[in-house]
Design a protein around this motif. Structure first.
Motif, PDB file in Angstrom:
ATOM      1  N   ILE A  75       0.863  -1.187   0.000  1.00 43.45           N
ATOM      2  CA  ILE A  75       0.000   0.000   0.000  1.00 43.45           C
ATOM      3  C   ILE A  75       0.898   1.235   0.000  1.00 43.45           C
ATOM      4  O   ILE A  75       1.795   1.350   0.846  1.00 43.45           O
ATOM      5  CB  ILE A  75      -0.931  -0.001   1.241  1.00 43.45           C
ATOM      6  N   ASP A  76       0.644   2.160  -0.937  1.00 44.34           N
ATOM      7  CA  ASP A  76       1.477   3.363  -1.011  1.00 44.34           C
ATOM      8  C   ASP A  76       0.987   4.439  -0.048  1.00 44.34           C
ATOM      9  O   ASP A  76      -0.034   4.276   0.630  1.00 44.34           O
ATOM     10  CB  ASP A  76       1.583   3.871  -2.452  1.00 44.34           C
ATOM     11  N   LYS A  77       1.712   5.544  -0.008  1.00 41.49           N
ATOM     12  CA  LYS A  77       1.401   6.622   0.942  1.00 41.49           C
ATOM     13  C   LYS A  77       0.054   7.283   0.670  1.00 41.49           C
ATOM     14  O   LYS A  77      -0.510   7.932   1.534  1.00 41.49           O
ATOM     15  CB  LYS A  77       2.517   7.666   0.933  1.00 41.49           C
ATOM     16  N   ASP A  78      -0.474   7.099  -0.554  1.00 44.31           N
ATOM     17  CA  ASP A  78      -1.783   7.649  -0.902  1.00 44.31           C
ATOM     18  C   ASP A  78      -2.916   6.656  -0.646  1.00 44.31           C
ATOM     19  O   ASP A  78      -4.040   6.860  -1.110  1.00 44.31           O
ATOM     20  CB  ASP A  78      -1.800   8.082  -2.371  1.00 44.31           C
ATOM     21  N   LYS A  79      -2.593   5.556   0.045  1.00 38.48           N
ATOM     22  CA  LYS A  79      -3.558   4.522   0.447  1.00 38.48           C
ATOM     23  C   LYS A  79      -4.075   3.694  -0.734  1.00 38.48           C
ATOM     24  O   LYS A  79      -5.168   3.163  -0.695  1.00 38.48           O
ATOM     25  CB  LYS A  79      -4.717   5.121   1.242  1.00 38.48           C
ATOM     26  N   ASN A  80      -3.265   3.604  -1.784  1.00 40.03           N
ATOM     27  CA  ASN A  80      -3.608   2.776  -2.936  1.00 40.03           C
ATOM     28  C   ASN A  80      -2.905   1.433  -2.828  1.00 40.03           C
ATOM     29  O   ASN A  80      -1.722   1.377  -2.465  1.00 40.03           O
ATOM     30  CB  ASN A  80      -3.171   3.452  -4.240  1.00 40.03           C
ATOM     31  N   VAL A  81      -3.600   0.366  -3.173  1.00 36.34           N
ATOM     32  CA  VAL A  81      -2.965  -0.942  -3.228  1.00 36.34           C
ATOM     33  C   VAL A  81      -2.149  -0.980  -4.511  1.00 36.34           C
ATOM     34  O   VAL A  81      -2.684  -0.807  -5.607  1.00 36.34           O
ATOM     35  CB  VAL A  81      -4.016  -2.075  -3.204  1.00 36.34           C
ATOM     36  N   VAL A  82      -0.845  -1.185  -4.371  1.00 31.24           N
ATOM     37  CA  VAL A  82       0.040  -1.187  -5.533  1.00 31.24           C
ATOM     38  C   VAL A  82       0.672  -2.560  -5.770  1.00 31.24           C
ATOM     39  O   VAL A  82       1.439  -2.733  -6.705  1.00 31.24           O
ATOM     40  CB  VAL A  82       1.143  -0.106  -5.405  1.00 31.24           C
ATOM     41  N   GLY A  83       0.326  -3.527  -4.932  1.00 32.92           N
ATOM     42  CA  GLY A  83       0.821  -4.886  -5.121  1.00 32.92           C
ATOM     43  C   GLY A  83      -0.033  -5.866  -4.345  1.00 32.92           C
ATOM     44  O   GLY A  83      -0.504  -5.573  -3.249  1.00 32.92           O
ATOM     45  N   PHE A  84      -0.241  -7.040  -4.939  1.00 33.45           N
ATOM     46  CA  PHE A  84      -1.055  -8.083  -4.339  1.00 33.45           C
ATOM     47  C   PHE A  84      -0.389  -9.408  -4.687  1.00 33.45           C
ATOM     48  O   PHE A  84      -0.208  -9.723  -5.859  1.00 33.45           O
ATOM     49  CB  PHE A  84      -2.475  -8.011  -4.905  1.00 33.45           C
ATOM     50  N   TYR A  85       0.008 -10.181  -3.662  1.00 29.53           N
ATOM     51  CA  TYR A  85       0.815 -11.368  -3.898  1.00 29.53           C
ATOM     52  C   TYR A  85       0.344 -12.542  -3.042  1.00 29.53           C
ATOM     53  O   TYR A  85      -0.189 -12.355  -1.943  1.00 29.53           O
ATOM     54  CB  TYR A  85       2.282 -11.098  -3.521  1.00 29.53           C
ATOM     55  N   MET A  86       0.635 -13.727  -3.543  1.00 30.07           N
ATOM     56  CA  MET A  86       0.478 -14.914  -2.706  1.00 30.07           C
ATOM     57  C   MET A  86       1.547 -14.791  -1.620  1.00 30.07           C
ATOM     58  O   MET A  86       2.631 -14.264  -1.871  1.00 30.07           O
ATOM     59  CB  MET A  86       0.708 -16.187  -3.512  1.00 30.07           C
ATOM     60  N   TYR A  87       1.261 -15.267  -0.430  1.00 30.71           N
ATOM     61  CA  TYR A  87       2.230 -15.165   0.652  1.00 30.71           C
ATOM     62  C   TYR A  87       2.671 -16.562   1.066  1.00 30.71           C
ATOM     63  O   TYR A  87       1.853 -17.437   1.296  1.00 30.71           O
ATOM     64  CB  TYR A  87       1.633 -14.429   1.857  1.00 30.71           C
ATOM     65  N   ASP A  88       3.964 -16.743   1.138  1.00 32.00           N
ATOM     66  CA  ASP A  88       4.543 -18.005   1.580  1.00 32.00           C
ATOM     67  C   ASP A  88       5.454 -17.702   2.758  1.00 32.00           C
ATOM     68  O   ASP A  88       6.495 -17.067   2.600  1.00 32.00           O
ATOM     69  CB  ASP A  88       5.330 -18.643   0.431  1.00 32.00           C
ATOM     70  N   SER A  89       5.074 -18.160   3.941  1.00 29.23           N
ATOM     71  CA  SER A  89       5.829 -17.853   5.160  1.00 29.23           C
ATOM     72  C   SER A  89       7.183 -18.554   5.214  1.00 29.23           C
ATOM     73  O   SER A  89       8.000 -18.234   6.049  1.00 29.23           O
ATOM     74  CB  SER A  89       5.005 -18.221   6.399  1.00 29.23           C
ATOM     75  N   ARG A  90       7.418 -19.496   4.310  1.00 32.28           N
ATOM     76  CA  ARG A  90       8.691 -20.223   4.319  1.00 32.28           C
ATOM     77  C   ARG A  90       9.825 -19.421   3.699  1.00 32.28           C
ATOM     78  O   ARG A  90      10.967 -19.814   3.770  1.00 32.28           O
ATOM     79  CB  ARG A  90       8.537 -21.553   3.574  1.00 32.28           C
TER      80      ARG A  90
END
Length: 91
Positions: A75-90
């Protein structure tokens, strides 16, 4: 930005990715990437488990029919989502 603001932005964006009325959103992690001036957060939520057990005895167990998924969001400083990813805790 506060953690609550980050969490609210993420929930708003992720709400349509689950069919559940109460997907139990959770803010799992948050980090400000100062070089990029971007927040990187990890949010988890419940979705319906589409890989349900087909064994007849499974109906007698207390097995849950949901699974928790984790997503990394930037999320950027203007509150826009600029990335969306699968998350792998490993990693």
């Amino acid at each position: 930005m506060t953690l609550k603001e980050l969490f609210d932005i993420a929930k708003l964006q992720l709400q349509d990715l689950t069919d559940l009325d109460t997907p139990d959103f959770r803010l799992e992690q948050a980090e400000l990437l100062k070089e990029d001036d971007i927040w990187e957060i990890v949010v988890s939520y419940l979705v319906e488990d589409t890989n349900k057990n087909t064994i007849p005895s499974a109906a007698l167990t207390s097995e849950h029919h949901f699974q928790r998924v984790f997503k990394k969001i930037r999320i950027d400083k203007d509150k826009n989502v600029v990335g969306f990813y699968m998350y792998d805790s490993r990693k």
